[in-house]
Design a protein around this motif. Sequence first.
Motif, PDB file in Angstrom:
ATOM      1  N   MET A   1       0.529  -1.308   0.085  1.00 58.08           N
ATOM      2  CA  MET A   1       0.214  -0.112  -0.304  1.00 58.08           C
ATOM      3  C   MET A   1       0.873   1.270  -0.327  1.00 58.08           C
ATOM      4  SD  MET A   1      -3.069   1.125   2.540  1.00 58.08           S
ATOM      5  CE  MET A   1      -4.201   2.576   2.287  1.00 58.08           C
ATOM      6  N   GLU A   2       0.319   2.172  -0.866  1.00 52.58           N
ATOM      7  CA  GLU A   2       0.963   3.591  -0.607  1.00 52.58           C
ATOM      8  C   GLU A   2       0.804   3.854   0.750  1.00 52.58           C
ATOM      9  OE1 GLU A   2       2.617   4.446  -3.233  1.00 52.58           O
ATOM     10  OE2 GLU A   2       2.803   3.129  -4.706  1.00 52.58           O
ATOM     11  N   LYS A   3       1.439   5.387   0.864  1.00 51.76           N
ATOM     12  CA  LYS A   3       1.312   6.153   2.181  1.00 51.76           C
ATOM     13  C   LYS A   3      -0.549   6.590   2.446  1.00 51.76           C
ATOM     14  CE  LYS A   3       3.208  10.118   5.068  1.00 51.76           C
ATOM     15  NZ  LYS A   3       3.866  10.891   4.590  1.00 51.76           N
ATOM     16  N   PRO A   4      -0.722   5.605   3.286  1.00 51.94           N
ATOM     17  CA  PRO A   4      -2.351   5.981   3.539  1.00 51.94           C
ATOM     18  C   PRO A   4      -2.916   7.726   3.500  1.00 51.94           C
ATOM     19  CG  PRO A   4      -1.179   5.097   5.622  1.00 51.94           C
ATOM     20  CD  PRO A   4      -0.530   5.251   4.785  1.00 51.94           C
ATOM     21  N   LEU A   5      -3.628   8.113   3.766  1.00 58.25           N
ATOM     22  CA  LEU A   5      -4.140   9.360   3.632  1.00 58.25           C
ATOM     23  C   LEU A   5      -4.586   9.428   4.848  1.00 58.25           C
ATOM     24  CD1 LEU A   5      -5.361  10.672   0.254  1.00 58.25           C
ATOM     25  CD2 LEU A   5      -3.098  10.517   1.648  1.00 58.25           C
ATOM     26  N   LEU A   6      -5.419   8.413   5.273  1.00 55.07           N
ATOM     27  CA  LEU A   6      -6.369   7.615   6.656  1.00 55.07           C
ATOM     28  C   LEU A   6      -5.794   7.214   7.581  1.00 55.07           C
ATOM     29  CD1 LEU A   6     -10.415   9.239   7.278  1.00 55.07           C
ATOM     30  CD2 LEU A   6      -8.991   7.261   8.554  1.00 55.07           C
ATOM     31  N   ILE A   7      -5.627   7.038   8.661  1.00 53.20           N
ATOM     32  CA  ILE A   7      -6.045   5.620   9.640  1.00 53.20           C
ATOM     33  C   ILE A   7      -6.944   6.202  10.996  1.00 53.20           C
ATOM     34  CG2 ILE A   7      -3.594   4.621  11.139  1.00 53.20           C
ATOM     35  CD1 ILE A   7      -2.066   6.979   9.880  1.00 53.20           C
ATOM     36  N   ALA A   8      -7.221   4.202  10.670  1.00 49.14           N
ATOM     37  CA  ALA A   8      -7.808   4.006  11.316  1.00 49.14           C
ATOM     38  C   ALA A   8      -7.798   2.668  12.623  1.00 49.14           C
ATOM     39  CB  ALA A   8      -9.130   3.778  10.760  1.00 49.14           C
ATOM     40  N   SER A   9      -7.835   3.079  14.168  1.00 47.33           N
ATOM     41  CA  SER A   9      -7.585   1.992  14.269  1.00 47.33           C
ATOM     42  C   SER A   9      -8.198   1.915  15.704  1.00 47.33           C
ATOM     43  CB  SER A   9      -6.135   2.477  15.323  1.00 47.33           C
ATOM     44  OG  SER A   9      -5.379   1.577  16.267  1.00 47.33           O
ATOM     45  N   ASP A  10      -8.828   0.171  16.307  1.00 44.54           N
ATOM     46  CA  ASP A  10      -9.499  -0.170  17.350  1.00 44.54           C
ATOM     47  C   ASP A  10      -8.818   0.490  18.998  1.00 44.54           C
ATOM     48  OD1 ASP A  10     -11.132  -1.754  18.327  1.00 44.54           O
ATOM     49  OD2 ASP A  10      -9.554  -2.732  18.960  1.00 44.54           O
ATOM     50  N   VAL A  11      -9.283   0.678  19.606  1.00 44.72           N
ATOM     51  CA  VAL A  11      -8.773   0.756  21.250  1.00 44.72           C
ATOM     52  C   VAL A  11      -7.644  -0.257  21.990  1.00 44.72           C
ATOM     53  CG1 VAL A  11      -9.183   1.675  23.218  1.00 44.72           C
ATOM     54  CG2 VAL A  11      -9.350   3.216  21.254  1.00 44.72           C
ATOM     55  N   ASP A  12      -9.168  -0.966  22.409  1.00 47.02           N
ATOM     56  CA  ASP A  12      -8.401  -2.315  23.011  1.00 47.02           C
ATOM     57  C   ASP A  12      -7.632  -3.302  22.010  1.00 47.02           C
ATOM     58  OD1 ASP A  12      -9.071  -1.158  25.593  1.00 47.02           O
ATOM     59  OD2 ASP A  12     -10.874  -1.039  24.731  1.00 47.02           O
TER      60      ASP A  12
END
Length: 267
Positions: A1-12
């Motif tokens: 993947m190229e450099k992402p424009l948005l990052i999403a992450s779960d927490v726990d």
Amino acid sequence: MEKPLLIASDVDGTLLDVAERITRRTQDVLGRVIASGTPFLLVSGRPPRWIPPVAEQAGLKGYAVCANGAVLYDIAADRVISAHTLDPILLNDVARVLDETLPGMALAAERYSPNGSLESFVGERDYINPWGDAEKLSKPRAEVLGHPAVKLLVRHPDMTSEQMAAAAVPLLKDVVSMTFSTSRGLLEIAQKDVTKATGLAEAAELFDIAQADVVAFGDMPNDIPMLSWAGHGVAMSNAHPEVLAVADEVTAANSEDGVAQVLERWF
């Protein structure tokens, strides 16, 4: 993947380590992400009121997707932007099915009240929260189900979440979304077709960022829609087998800075 424009992450189990903290290494890479102007979104089963302590550790002031996609929350403004709720008629219908399918279960409800007129979290007397009952207000079932809720929680002391889902999902999949974020006898129910994926898509639209340019991290079945939707879905090595099966990539465990190890490629 190229450099992402948005990052999403779960927490726990994903962004937080086993001590439920964000490590220095992960904080450092998050600082570089934020400095670059790349949006970093928390996408969690948590309600909005449980987001600020994590956001403070991470240095985040943007948006969070809460309640498995049912709520979009502005962290800096401490404001709910949108909420998808289950109405009381549907809640009662679902409860009747669950009583027959999962005898011995107990219910709780997460609510969003724009004017603050409703308690945020109420449960039946026998409902035991896996994360502690400090917030719970014990109410009769009629009161638990008597107001709109962003999430209905179903707890069974003698079953795993997997066992509960195997029994209940086939009966309710056409009327609600059902998932779980722990194996400790808990199901989480939201409005039909509301998932972490729909919540993340709503947030990405605010930034005008395409699905293909999003990278997402997660570890439990409630993360599967999000990892499947994102251009690049990353599972932690400590993830549930169902999550590992759908991920584009498997990184190190949350105890080993797995999120940071991936983000350090680009930031």
